[in-house]
Design an enzyme around this catalytic site. Structure first.
Site, short mmCIF file in Angstrom:
data_model
loop_
_atom_site.label_atom_id
_atom_site.label_comp_id
_atom_site.label_asym_id
_atom_site.label_seq_id
_atom_site.Cartn_x
_atom_site.Cartn_y
_atom_site.Cartn_z
N LEU A 79 -1.61 -2.92 6.46
CA LEU A 79 -1.91 -2.65 8.01
C LEU A 79 -1.09 -1.00 8.28
CD1 LEU A 79 -1.72 -6.05 9.74
CD2 LEU A 79 -3.74 -4.58 8.87
N CYS A 80 -0.39 -0.91 7.37
CA CYS A 80 0.39 0.56 7.70
C CYS A 80 -0.60 1.68 7.49
CB CYS A 80 1.37 0.83 6.34
SG CYS A 80 2.75 -0.39 6.56
N HIS A 81 -0.18 2.49 8.44
CA HIS A 81 -1.00 3.92 8.70
C HIS A 81 -0.43 4.96 7.71
CE1 HIS A 81 -1.29 2.09 12.77
NE2 HIS A 81 -2.46 2.90 12.83
N ASP A 130 14.07 -2.96 -13.98
CA ASP A 130 12.77 -2.60 -15.05
C ASP A 130 13.67 -1.85 -16.52
OD1 ASP A 130 10.51 -2.93 -16.47
OD2 ASP A 130 10.57 -0.44 -16.32
#
Length: 160
Positions: A79-81, A130
């Site tokens: 839901l991020c713009h 990593d």
């Protein structure tokens, strides 16, 4: 005076999620900082700092990963713009068993950049993990949090 609980802007009245309408919000300069902390053994942290890990130079790799991740936040978080990021710093410092990643993101837009800062710090820390997992399977990433934000309707905020 009524004590109405705060309403989550990403939820409709029926409880379903939606993308918040920011069409009418004012364009302002917005900045946010967030951190993530990688904890490992002191000798592994030293190898991160001096670039002697088997996978190579970790700090530069993690910094670039954090920058790339912040630019992809809206594709990762539903839901991020999508935002035009105007400045992004990823600083990595270490002491003892801890490597601290702090990401600071700036935009000139209609919504804040907290999620971009959190994404940058988190992915930079994941990249460090990593890079060291061959020498420390027990490393831990934690303390992921927003440290500060500035700009926008809700104003400035900083973690005490």
């Amino acid at each position: 005076m009524t004590d109405t609980p705060p309403r989550l802007t990403h939820l409709r009245d029926d409880g379903s999620a939606h993308m918040v309408d920011v069409t009418d919000k004012q364009v302002t300069k917005r900045t946010a900082s967030a951190q993530a902390v990688l904890t490992s053994r002191p000798e592994v942290v030293s190898a991160i700092l001096d670039g002697t890990l088997p996978k190579g130079e970790a700090i530069g790799t993690a910094r670039i990963a954090g920058i790339m991740a912040a630019k992809q936040t809206s594709t990762l978080i539903p839901l991020c713009h999508p935002l035009p990021l105007t400045k992004l710093d990823v600083d990595i410092t270490a002491e003892g068993e801890r490597v601290r990643v702090v990401a600071t993101v700036t935009t000139k837009g209609v919504t804040g950049v907290e999620m971009e800062a959190l994404t940058a710090a988190s992915v930079a820390a994941l990249t460090l993990y990593d890079m060291i997992k061959a020498v420390d399977h027990h490393a831990v990433i934690g303390e992921i949090m927003v440290l500060a934000k500035a700009g926008g309707k809700s104003g400035d905020w900083s973690r005490a």
